[in-house]
Design an enzyme around this catalytic site. Sequence first.
Site, PDB file in Angstrom:
ATOM      1  CB  SER A  61     -32.299  43.104 -43.619  1.00  0.00           C
ATOM      2  OG  SER A  61     -31.249  41.960 -43.535  1.00  0.00           O
ATOM      3  CG  ASP A  74     -40.824  43.043 -47.547  1.00  0.00           C
ATOM      4  OD1 ASP A  74     -41.675  43.730 -47.462  1.00  0.00           O
ATOM      5  OD2 ASP A  74     -40.283  43.012 -45.817  1.00  0.00           O
ATOM      6  CB  ALA A  84     -32.317  42.023 -49.820  1.00  0.00           C
TER       7      ALA A  84
HETATM    8  O1  PMV Z   1     -42.218  46.969 -40.452  1.00  0.00           O
HETATM    9  P1  PMV Z   1     -41.889  45.531 -41.368  1.00  0.00           P
HETATM   10  O2  PMV Z   1     -41.623  45.977 -43.223  1.00  0.00           O
HETATM   11  O3  PMV Z   1     -42.781  44.788 -41.712  1.00  0.00           O
HETATM   12  O4  PMV Z   1     -44.188  46.227 -42.558  1.00  0.00           O
HETATM   13  C1  PMV Z   1     -45.108  46.052 -42.066  1.00  0.00           C
HETATM   14  C2  PMV Z   1     -46.253  46.353 -42.868  1.00  0.00           C
HETATM   15  C3  PMV Z   1     -47.714  46.148 -41.683  1.00  0.00           C
HETATM   16  O5  PMV Z   1     -48.605  47.541 -42.225  1.00  0.00           O
HETATM   17  C4  PMV Z   1     -47.711  46.782 -40.464  1.00  0.00           C
HETATM   18  C5  PMV Z   1     -47.767  44.702 -41.977  1.00  0.00           C
HETATM   19  C6  PMV Z   1     -48.607  44.196 -43.472  1.00  0.00           C
HETATM   20  O6  PMV Z   1     -48.078  43.103 -43.370  1.00  0.00           O
HETATM   21  O7  PMV Z   1     -48.172  45.351 -43.688  1.00  0.00           O
END
Ligand code: PMV
Length: 331
Positions: A113, A157, A116
């Site tokens: 979120s 992201d 985005a």
């Molecule tokens: O839940 P999210 O979208 O913040 O994903 C975290 C992904 C991890 O592998 C747990 C941490 C990272 O920095 O890659």
Amino acid sequence: MSAEATAPGKIILFGEHSVVYKGPAILLAVDRRATVTASRRDDKRIYIDSEDLGFSGYFDDGEYTAVTGKEWRGRNMMALAVATRKVMAHLGVDAGVNLKVRSMIPIAVGLGSSAAVCVATTAAVGELFDGNLTKEKISELSFEGEKVIHGNPSGADNSIATYGGIMRYERGEGLKRLRLENALPFVIGNTRRKRSTRNMVEGVKVLKDRNPEVVDPIIYTMAGLSQTGLDALLRGDKHKLGDLMNINHGLLSAIGVSTIELDDLVYAARQEGALGAKLTGAGGGGCMIALAEEENLSNIEKSIRASRGQSMRVNVTDEGVKTRKIENGDS
Ligand code: PMV
């Protein structure tokens, strides 16, 4: 005149946690979007109005004044102000902006979120001042906002929110964009429990340091599974994808990042015929995802709701950030 931009949220299909150490993470953009409308102000302030995120307030020379907002979301607000100022500095503009933020992406549950919203803000402000920002520039400038929220994010992201589609991210190798030929529906089950990615990553490190002989091979297996999963995704092999999602959930449980609520939703989905179901993102709360044949999707959604989860049906989307001008009177 104002400008509007929308950007998608994301799910992690494979590779959460293992990507911190080894192998790729596979991210998919989904058709739940954040929308930001930017318009000019007569003064130099930035005013952010976001009913959906639960706040509104002014930025004036780096100072923040809340107007409404039960929950203090200073960092999120600051991120949007930083992204806005970065765009204006890049374009050589010194002006004030109103930002209206709307989002269909639940907050702080691993669905991207904040990225985005940052990407949509960057693109809307760029469009407002006729900046003709390239996608590369939008991603780069919005990353400055993401850093305010997450400290040292990977950049995955904001990239997926900018470009859409599928993304393979591996430390040291960076990001690779891929396209999916066919629509792929998922059901997201949200436990509604917020969690901190940072704490979850730290917990895995503690477990790994105490038990390297066991945890290292699990990480190694997850890294391999993530690459195999990407191959299955690109081939459109749903059954293999489902198997790998189920195995991945077991491995994530083994390293301590699932919860009883996540497990409940995962088993509820499998009972209704999901080909695969796993937690997505950092775990400890947040969301799970289920892959299924079209005819089972409704029952899976019902069973997630019956298990106290919030369910959302999403499709993987190739549509990244989109921008348009709104002339007065348009909506
Ligand atoms: O839940 P999210 O979208 O913040 O994903 C975290 C992904 C991890 O592998 C747990 C941490 C990272 O920095 O890659």
